[in-house]
Design a protein around this motif. Structure first.
Motif, PDB file in Angstrom:
ATOM      1  N   LYS A 224     143.575  52.704  24.795  1.00  0.00           N
ATOM      2  CA  LYS A 224     143.728  52.538  23.355  1.00  0.00           C
ATOM      3  C   LYS A 224     143.884  51.057  23.019  1.00  0.00           C
ATOM      4  O   LYS A 224     144.526  50.312  23.766  1.00  0.00           O
TER       5      LYS A 224
ATOM      6  N   ALA B 225     143.943  52.853  18.237  1.00  0.00           N
ATOM      7  CA  ALA B 225     145.275  53.372  17.951  1.00  0.00           C
ATOM      8  C   ALA B 225     145.752  52.969  16.557  1.00  0.00           C
ATOM      9  O   ALA B 225     146.468  53.722  15.889  1.00  0.00           O
TER      10      ALA B 225
ATOM     11  N   ASN C  94     145.207  58.314  15.525  1.00  0.00           N
ATOM     12  CA  ASN C  94     145.737  57.845  16.800  1.00  0.00           C
ATOM     13  C   ASN C  94     146.262  59.017  17.623  1.00  0.00           C
ATOM     14  O   ASN C  94     145.983  59.128  18.826  1.00  0.00           O
TER      15      ASN C  94
ATOM     16  N   SER D 204     152.040  51.431  18.274  1.00  0.00           N
ATOM     17  CA  SER D 204     150.932  52.395  18.282  1.00  0.00           C
ATOM     18  C   SER D 204     150.625  52.941  19.669  1.00  0.00           C
ATOM     19  O   SER D 204     149.856  53.886  19.804  1.00  0.00           O
TER      20      SER D 204
END
Length: 380
Positions: free
Chosen positions: A232, A257, A183, A317
């Motif tokens: 993402k 992510a 990520n 995330s």
């Protein structure tokens, strides 16, 4: 070695070739079907566990004789590979029964291939939290261990199991770190590469896999922070490993992510305790601690905890939305969707739901949906 070369080592892992290699080395190989089978016991017995999660390259042909048409492709294609000779060199097969398809399929495997590949039945407890649920799980694992020891031709000691637990916990920790680093450096690790690295864990001995993954992680940690101009997402579902499907993410400048995928992060989210002297008990306690999975009984399901956990993962995330890969004929996922949608809508998180299966060859509809979703995320 460059990061690209390290990732390519994982991408080059081929299950059929790995099986041939292990057999040429004189090793016994045990096929492990989803979900949550204690691979540690196979490793402790000195054998190689090999994950079987269907195939993106085959079609259901021979397995039609044994399967209902509404069984998911993962189960049907797993049986297909056992019938068409792809996995003929397996020495045994562990068949968990954690979902409504795998439960009857465990008997289908026995009928279809039991004459050439011994099938080891595994029934996890539904109520895994209670003391008697833990004890039942331990008894099931002991039954599996006895059969593995017979296959291996020698006793498997508690010390062997405790060592295997440490090896597997180290592997789970390395994979969790890789997901985080992928990520943070999504400009270097694209969705296809991310999937390839995680997928390789099912076809390699865990100590060898972890050594390579730790080296890759160290290389990634040394990189400067990514300057990502795309979007993402978090992915969710049973499995999402088709390169053609993941290429659509790359084409639309979408990074992954994090994931809520059974084949990926759900499989290594929880460790087995290392402060328990009884190896079988430690593995049973690990299963009792597993949570936030639609395939597992949730005594607090009325609180919608799993959906809220997915929402929290998206927020933590830095993802902007969720892509849900809905496996065809997966009843648990279909039944969960309204509750998941409710939580996502309440949190203001956009999502797209895509029906998928492993026999898909035309990704036109998925491409259109993901492209439109990318446009929606870019406008936020």
């Amino acid at each position: 070695m460059s990061i690209e070369a390290r990732i390519q080592e994982f991408a080059a892992i081929n299950p059929a070739e790995q099986l041939k290699k292990f057999k040429a080395q004189g090793k016994k190989v045990v096929g492990v079907l989803p979900y949550y089978a204690p691979e540690e016991l196979v490793y402790a017995a000195g054998m190689v566990p090999m994950g079987i999660w269907g195939s993106n390259d085959k079609e259901v042909m021979r397995s039609k004789e044994y399967c209902a048409t509404f069984y998911c492709d993962i189960a049907q294609l797993a049986l297909e590979m056992l019938l068409d000779g792809t996995m003929d060199q397996l020495d045994a097969l562990i068949t968990p029964t954690i979902c409504d398809t795998l439960r009857p399929m465990s008997q289908n495997f026995r009928v279809a291939v039991g004459a050439k590949i011994p099938c080891i039945f595994l029934a996890h407890p539904q109520n895994r939290f209670a003391d008697w649920g833990v004890e039942f799980c331990k008894d099931q694992y002991r039954s599996v261990l006895d059969k593995l020891a017979f296959l291996a031709g020698h006793d498997v000691t508690n010390k062997d199991i405790l060592h295997a637990i440490k090896v597997y916990n180290a592997s789970r920790a390395a994979r969790r770190e890789f997901v985080k680093l992928a990520n943070e450096h999504c400009d270097v690790v694209n969705p296809i590469q991310r999937s390839a690295v995680l997928k390789a864990s099912y076809f390699m001995l865990k100590d060898e896999y972890t050594e390579k993954l730790v080296a890759l992680n160290e290389e990634l940690k040394a990189l400067p922070a990514a300057k990502w101009n795309g979007t993402k997402v978090v992915t969710s579902g049973i499995i999402c490993d088709n390169p053609k499907l993941l290429q659509i993410f790359i084409d639309n400048n979408i990074a992954i992510a994090a994931d809520d995928v059974a084949h990926e992060s759900r499989s290594f989210r929880f460790d087995a305790p290392e402060n328990v002297d009884d190896g079988l008990l430690a593995l049973a306690l690990q299963f009792s601690s597993m949570d936030y999975d639609i395939l597992l009984y949730d005594k607090f399901s009325n609180k919608n905890r799993r959906a809220e956990d997915v929402v929290a993962k998206i927020k933590e995330s830095g993802a902007q939305g969720l892509v849900l890969f809905m496996q065809t004929f997966c009843d648990p996922e279909e039944m969960e969707y309204p509750y998941l949608k409710k939580a996502l809508d309440a949190a203001g998180i956009p999502h797209v739901k895509l029906g998928v299966n492993q026999q898909m060859r035309d990704f036109g509809q998925a491409s259109t949906a993901i492209q439109a979703f990318a446009d929606v995320l870019a406008m936020q």
